[in-house]
Design an enzyme around this catalytic site. Structure first.
Site, short mmCIF file in Angstrom:
data_model
loop_
_atom_site.label_atom_id
_atom_site.label_comp_id
_atom_site.label_asym_id
_atom_site.label_seq_id
_atom_site.Cartn_x
_atom_site.Cartn_y
_atom_site.Cartn_z
N HIS A 255 -10.53 -12.04 -4.45
CA HIS A 255 -9.99 -10.79 -4.98
C HIS A 255 -10.37 -10.68 -6.46
O HIS A 255 -10.43 -11.69 -7.17
CB HIS A 255 -8.46 -10.78 -4.82
CG HIS A 255 -7.87 -9.43 -5.12
ND1 HIS A 255 -7.68 -8.99 -6.41
CD2 HIS A 255 -7.47 -8.42 -4.31
CE1 HIS A 255 -7.18 -7.77 -6.37
NE2 HIS A 255 -7.05 -7.39 -5.10
N GLU B 77 -13.79 -3.35 -2.94
CA GLU B 77 -12.73 -2.88 -3.83
C GLU B 77 -13.30 -2.68 -5.24
O GLU B 77 -13.41 -3.65 -6.01
CB GLU B 77 -11.61 -3.92 -3.91
CG GLU B 77 -10.95 -4.23 -2.59
CD GLU B 77 -9.55 -4.79 -2.78
OE1 GLU B 77 -8.60 -4.13 -2.34
OE2 GLU B 77 -9.42 -5.86 -3.40
N GLY C 273 -2.77 -2.55 -1.84
CA GLY C 273 -1.89 -3.32 -2.72
C GLY C 273 -0.53 -2.64 -2.85
O GLY C 273 0.34 -2.78 -1.98
N GLY C 274 -0.36 -1.89 -3.92
CA GLY C 274 0.94 -1.28 -4.25
C GLY C 274 1.61 -0.57 -3.08
O GLY C 274 2.82 -0.71 -2.87
N GLY D 75 -5.12 -0.52 -8.46
CA GLY D 75 -3.88 -0.37 -9.21
C GLY D 75 -3.93 0.69 -10.29
O GLY D 75 -3.05 0.77 -11.15
N ASN E 48 -1.76 -6.31 0.77
CA ASN E 48 -1.81 -7.43 -0.16
C ASN E 48 -0.64 -7.26 -1.13
O ASN E 48 -0.67 -6.39 -1.98
CB ASN E 48 -3.16 -7.39 -0.90
CG ASN E 48 -3.23 -8.37 -2.06
OD1 ASN E 48 -2.40 -9.27 -2.17
ND2 ASN E 48 -4.23 -8.19 -2.91
N TRP E 49 0.37 -8.10 -0.94
CA TRP E 49 1.58 -7.95 -1.76
C TRP E 49 1.42 -8.51 -3.17
O TRP E 49 2.29 -8.35 -4.00
CB TRP E 49 2.78 -8.62 -1.05
CG TRP E 49 3.36 -7.78 0.05
CD1 TRP E 49 2.77 -6.75 0.71
CD2 TRP E 49 4.69 -7.91 0.61
NE1 TRP E 49 3.63 -6.22 1.65
CE2 TRP E 49 4.82 -6.92 1.61
CE3 TRP E 49 5.76 -8.76 0.37
CZ2 TRP E 49 5.98 -6.75 2.36
CZ3 TRP E 49 6.92 -8.60 1.13
CH2 TRP E 49 7.04 -7.60 2.10
N LYS E 50 0.31 -9.24 -3.39
CA LYS E 50 0.09 -9.86 -4.71
C LYS E 50 1.32 -10.68 -5.12
O LYS E 50 1.99 -11.24 -4.25
CB LYS E 50 -0.29 -8.79 -5.74
CG LYS E 50 -1.43 -7.90 -5.23
CD LYS E 50 -2.03 -7.00 -6.27
CE LYS E 50 -3.17 -6.21 -5.63
NZ LYS E 50 -3.85 -5.32 -6.58
N SER F 106 -6.21 1.70 -4.72
CA SER F 106 -5.33 2.87 -4.80
C SER F 106 -5.26 3.68 -3.50
O SER F 106 -5.10 4.89 -3.52
CB SER F 106 -5.74 3.77 -5.97
OG SER F 106 -5.58 3.08 -7.20
N GLU G 4 -8.79 -9.86 -8.95
CA GLU G 4 -7.79 -10.44 -9.87
C GLU G 4 -7.97 -11.96 -9.97
O GLU G 4 -7.74 -12.54 -11.03
CB GLU G 4 -6.38 -10.04 -9.42
CG GLU G 4 -6.11 -8.57 -9.71
CD GLU G 4 -5.12 -7.87 -8.80
OE1 GLU G 4 -4.38 -8.56 -8.07
OE2 GLU G 4 -5.10 -6.62 -8.80
#
Ligand code: PGA
Length: 251
Positions: A93, A163, A230-231, A169, A9-11, A209, A95
């Site tokens: 998600h 999640e 993600g990251g 993150g 997930n590149w956000k 993470s 976010e």
């Protein structure tokens, strides 16, 4: 048998410069034994599709609107995602739930639209730190699961991503025991609602993470069918070892 899934997930990250990361990922995994998915920002889906088209790497959106079209400035429909080359979409998600006030009801409507439009839909659920500390994790996850996953879910249409919000993150990963408890609970709840056969087909991802250094430990946990990353999905050099760890986890 559930096919494992490594999802990135590149956000809100990535412009044309980032397309070479997908080239590197393709080169590193010409015939993967797991499913690989990248969910870039919507602006990149179609350009990425030009590169992933003849490869096993799938593309997905990060959100969609529940309506087919209309006066919804800034939103994106399921048909638009599919038209751009997506075969998956993430909904709910944390976010989106936090920044845009999305409720279980909103998420479920999006998931219904997405599955109806032929996209495999990753439904995200997870508790906050406050909820975990209050001992309410399973209550919260159970309520989100019941509220967000549409009726008629199957292994082909729905993926669940657990999640924990406090692990996203932050560099804080849930322990294998914590992950195992929630994943087993999700599987049992899916079985209660949809029957054991369907529950056995639906993939349950862990997210929060995940990185190369902790991937193998997470993938060894029962009922973990992959990760939503993600990251560590932004660079092929970080994501590729996670894919490899998932391949290694297939007994
Ligand atoms: P992270 O994000 O891997 O950067 O923690 C996971 C996610 O939000 O899907």
């Amino acid at each position: 048998m559930r096919r494992k899934l490594a999802a990135g997930n590149w956000k809100m990250n990535g412009t044309a410069d980032s397309l070479t990361e997908v080239d590197a990922l393709i080169a590193g995994h010409p015939s993967p034994s797991v499913d690989i998915l990248i969910c870039p920002p919507a602006t990149l889906i179609s350009r990425m599709a030009g590169r992933t088209g003849r490869t096993p790497i799938a593309l997905g959106g990060q959100d969609c609107h529940a309506a087919a079209s209309g006066a919804h400035t800034g939103d994106i429909s399921v048909a638009m995602l599919a038209d751009a080359g997506a075969t998956y979409v993430i909904v709910g998600h944390s976010e989106r739930r936090a920044d845009h006030g999305e409720t279980d009801e909103t998420v479920r409507a999006k998931a219904e639209a997405a599955t109806g439009g032929g996209l495999t839909t990753i439904v995200c659920i997870g508790e906050t730190l406050e909820e975990r500390e209050a001992g309410r994790t399973l209550d919260v996850v159970g309520r989100q699961l019941a509220g967000s996953v549409p009726d008629g879910a199957t292994g082909a249409t729905i993926v669940v991503a657990y999640e924990p919000v406090w692990a996203i993150g932050t560099g804080k990963v849930a322990t294998p025991e914590e992950i195992g408890e929630v994943h087993a609970f999700i599987r049992a709840e899916l079985a209660r609602r949809f029957g054991a056969g369907t529950a056995d087909d639906i993939r349950i991802l862990y997210g929060g993470s995940v990185k190369a250094a902790n991937a193998a430990e997470i993938f060894a946990v029962g009922d973990v069918d992959g990760a939503l990353v993600g990251g560590a999905s932004l660079k092929a050099a970080d994501f590729s070892p996670i894919v490899t760890a998932l391949e290694a986890a297939i007994g």
